[in-house]
Design an enzyme around this catalytic site. Structure first.
Site, PDB file in Angstrom:
ATOM      1  N   ASN A  94      26.806 -13.413  -3.860  1.00  0.00           N
ATOM      2  CA  ASN A  94      25.738 -14.326  -3.442  1.00  0.00           C
ATOM      3  C   ASN A  94      25.880 -14.704  -1.971  1.00  0.00           C
ATOM      4  O   ASN A  94      24.904 -14.702  -1.207  1.00  0.00           O
ATOM      5  CB  ASN A  94      25.778 -15.608  -4.279  1.00  0.00           C
ATOM      6  CG  ASN A  94      25.239 -15.428  -5.678  1.00  0.00           C
ATOM      7  OD1 ASN A  94      24.630 -14.418  -6.001  1.00  0.00           O
ATOM      8  ND2 ASN A  94      25.471 -16.416  -6.527  1.00  0.00           N
ATOM      9  N   HIS A 136       4.730  -9.361  -6.375  1.00  0.00           N
ATOM     10  CA  HIS A 136       5.864  -9.883  -7.132  1.00  0.00           C
ATOM     11  C   HIS A 136       5.511 -10.183  -8.588  1.00  0.00           C
ATOM     12  O   HIS A 136       6.394 -10.455  -9.398  1.00  0.00           O
ATOM     13  CB  HIS A 136       6.384 -11.163  -6.446  1.00  0.00           C
ATOM     14  CG  HIS A 136       7.696 -11.650  -6.952  1.00  0.00           C
ATOM     15  ND1 HIS A 136       7.831 -12.825  -7.648  1.00  0.00           N
ATOM     16  CD2 HIS A 136       8.939 -11.114  -6.859  1.00  0.00           C
ATOM     17  CE1 HIS A 136       9.105 -13.003  -7.972  1.00  0.00           C
ATOM     18  NE2 HIS A 136       9.795 -11.994  -7.502  1.00  0.00           N
TER      19      HIS A 136
END
Length: 721
Positions: free
Chosen positions: A72, A463
């Site tokens: 991350n 998306h």
């Protein structure tokens, strides 16, 4: 604000045509009412780290959370920090959402990221590594090995490692080598035994080899040696005739975000391929080093890499703990979460002696809401597309693809359908960050099979998660639709929590048909009835419903807002929620990652509660629920509450209408917000406090475990005789 140029896209909602703006209520809002989005993201990653520090979790799961934290943080630097630096350099920097200058935000990030990386290293050294050792998995050092073990590993080094190593000298004849992003390297100082001259060399740790090398042995204890440790203890083989004086590990992070200036006349695929090549040579933004690196070596790296002291991260212990992902191959199920096996949604369970369900017959009877990974992706979404591919009555399939795997059965189903003569449209988003190269490969594979592949609208990422099947039944066409909150990816569906709605509702079918026409052609259509579509009218639709709750509260009617998202950043949405709270509306926010809303503003956020849940599954679904005076309006879909989702992406929410599905979604949400459920609570000054045990020290309810148990107990109702 929405770019006026996007108006030509026509992505709207018929009910919004006469709705130009939400009138701003008279209530005043305080100036400092947002949390900085970058610092909030770091707080999210701290929550991931807290799972690694949790001694109640299985040991291999804790090591996996350390790897997730590292991965991350790498992406955060490659994208968010890199973007800030790029805007500063190009002179395009604007104040952050809290009014801070980008340079000040970078300083804040550096402060918090340094502290988090040190905490991350300490979690490995002091907590997780000893816990693994106690459980029978040891990460050892070379000095701790006996002679027979060293001999066996030396043989492995000579046969499997030495041939692929490439030491690069740095001297007047050899310039400082290019250091690739995220590569693990050894900086080596050597002395020429003949001349006495000191030299510098760089050695890249081969990324294609296992990061943890198993130490040969026959005992029950599994022992591993880090690959860089093995290499470091055989440097003499790489520099014969030279004296190895010192060596230190280092790792560089580069700007790897992709910037595509789209133009209607250019070939998007070719432009993207060129940009992916440029990505490899992005400017450095972070240098990680071991804390024992000498100043001479560090000064050389800073000079040659053109990096600042602020961007140097001195860390104890090993660098790049993403390598802990590889421990997942260790066969110790007792050190992992107990297995959760997804069930088949009740509506899709085969009836009688049938080996597989008729998906279309099931959807034709009633809408079907599927909850992944508790309910199987393979027996729902995948089965839906595979049946469509082989069904002779299916005429056409249309689908959006944002992220999927190249060997995906979803892609194969589309190929099979095209080869069977069906009309197949795949809207592929090749700009999906870090999946661009993979998406290009299988987009071309689809094209070769005869699938009509399009890449959406210029300037917008597609998306939304949509699939539409057109089937001929008794001489008429019927639409079978799927609207989801997650990607069509069988692999991530096992660990991402998402909802998907299957419906044969004619209105949803018409909405999707019109939306696909906009995305693949030049149609301009706004007549959506059960969809809210970005970039033009999703924001308006949500603001209208938030404002409606405010009005209901002021007039004494039931009012309640529930929102579940990955990120909540958009200032206009947040301000609307503040105003609703001021009017007495109960506002419950369930957010996984970034959260810019505050809960410590007296008179403004008194009715706002924010929770976050992290665990074995990644909470990924988006739910928007409004009490609506006692007639709940509930939507699910792909959109987070961020500028990019509302203004620069094609997103879609579908309204859920089945009362049983509405109840399921609200019950799931309320369980997450319950004080008896394990979660993080957002408090004053943006701090997140974990609530995992009660006052007596007993574990609170695990939302994901409880949901799995509830789904397992579902049964097909017995047929009435």
């Amino acid at each position: 604000m929405i770019d006026p140029a996007l108006a030509d896209a026509g992505l709207g909602d018929a009910e919004d045509d006469d709705f130009d703006a939400i009138e701003s209520p008279d209530s005043q809002l305080p100036d400092h009412r947002f949390h900085d989005r970058e610092i909030s993201w770091l707080a999210f990653n701290q929550r991931v780290l807290e799972l690694a520090e949790d001694t109640s979790l299985p040991e291999l799961e804790r090591s996996n959370f350390l790897a997730i934290f590292a991965s991350n943080l790498d992406e955060f630097f490659m994208v968010r920090v890199a973007g800030l630096k790029r805007r500063i350099v190009t002179g395009l920097a604007v104040p952050s959402n809290v009014g801070r200058s980008p340079s000040d935000v970078l300083s804040d990030i550096s402060r918090d990221a340094h502290a988090l990386q040190l905490r991350h290293a300490a979690a490995w050294i002091d907590l997780v590594r000893p816990a693994l050792a106690d459980a029978g998995i040891e990460i050892t050092e070379w000095d701790e090995l006996v002679d027979s073990e060293r001999e066996a590993l030396t043989e492995y080094f000579q046969l499997q490692v030495f041939p692929v190593l490439m030491p690069l000298a740095v001297d007047p004849a050899h310039p400082f080598p290019y250091i690739s992003g995220l590569s693990l390297n050894l900086a080596i100082r050597i002395r020429n035994a003949r001349t006495g001259r000191q030299e510098f060399a760089r050695l890249k740790v081969p990324p294609m080899l296992p990061r943890f090398v198993e130490v040969p042995g026959t005992g029950e204890i599994k022992r591993f040696l880090r690959l860089e440790e093995l290499i470091a203890n055989h440097l003499g083989d790489l520099f014969p005739g030279m004296e190895v004086l010192d060596h230190h590990a280092f790792r560089l992070t580069r700007n790897e975000d992709v910037e595509i200036e789209e133009d209607e006349s250019e070939n998007l695929i070719q432009a993207l391929e060129a940009e992916l090549l440029r990505r490899r040579f992005g400017p450095p933004i972070r240098l990680e080093i071991n804390d024992d690196m000498d100043d001479l070596t560090l000064d050389l790296l800073i000079k040659e890499l053109d990096i600042t002291e602020q961007e140097v991260y001195r860390l104890p212990g090993p660098l790049d703990l993403r390598g802990l992902f590889s421990l997942s191959r260790v066969d110790r199920p007792d050190l992992r979460y107990p297995p959760h096996l997804p069930t088949t949604a009740v509506a899709f369970q085969p009836a009688g002696s049938a080996t597989r369900a008729d998906i279309f017959a099931a959807i034709g009877k009633a809408d079907v809401l599927v909850h992944h990974p508790y309910e199987s992706f393979a027996t729902s979404v995948q089965a839906f597309l595979e049946q469509a591919a082989r069904d002779p009555h299916v005429l056409a399939i249309k689908q959006t693809l944002y992220r999927t795997s190249g060997d995906s059965p979803v892609v194969q189903a589309l190929i099979d359908a095209a080869e069977a003569g069906k009309s197949v449209l795949a809207l592929v988003e090749v700009k999906a960050r870090f999946d661009e190269a993979n998406n290009i490969v299988w987009a071309r594979k689809l094209e070769k099979a005869g699938v009509h592949v399009v890449y959406g609208l210029v300037g917008l990422k597609t998306h939304c998660k949509l699939a539409l099947v057109i089937r001929e039944e008794e001489g008429k066409l019927r639409h079978y639709s799927h609207v989801g909150t997650g990607n069509y990816n069988p692999k991530t569906s096992r660990v991402y929590e998402d909802f998907g709605l299957f419906t044969a509702d004619a209105q949803v079918g018409k909405d999707l048909t019109r939306l696909f026409n906009e995305l693949s052609g030049y149609a301009i259509e706004k007549k959506f009835k059960r969809l809210l579509v970005a970039p033009l009218h999703l924001r308006k639709g949500l603001l209208r419903q938030i404002n409606n709750e405010r009005t209901n509260a002021l007039e004494g009617r039931p009012a309640h807002i529930r929102i579940k998202v990955n990120s909540l950043v958009d200032e206009e949405i947040i301000d609307a929620l503040y105003r609703a709270s001021q009017a007495g509306v109960k506002v419950d926010i369930w957010v996984r990652g970034i959260c810019s809303i505050k809960v410590d503003l007296p008179g403004t956020s008194d009715n706002i509660t924010v929770r976050s849940i992290l665990g074995r599954y990644l909470e990924h679904s988006r739910i928007f629920a409004f009490e609506n005076g006692g007639d709940p309006q509930v939507h699910i879909g792909s959109a987070d509450m961020m500028h990019r989702n509302l203004d620069r992406r094609v997103e879609a929410l579908v309204r859920v209408t089945d009362p049983a599905h509405i109840k399921e979604l609200l019950t799931f949400f309320d369980l997450a917000m319950d004080d008896g459920t394990s979660s993080w609570h957002l408090g004053a000054e943006g701090t997140w406090e974990r609530h995992a045990v009660d006052a007596e020290g007993n574990p609170l309810v695990d939302l994901q475990d409880k949901t799995m148990n509830q789904v397992r107990r579902r049964r097909r109702p017995r047929s009435v005789r």
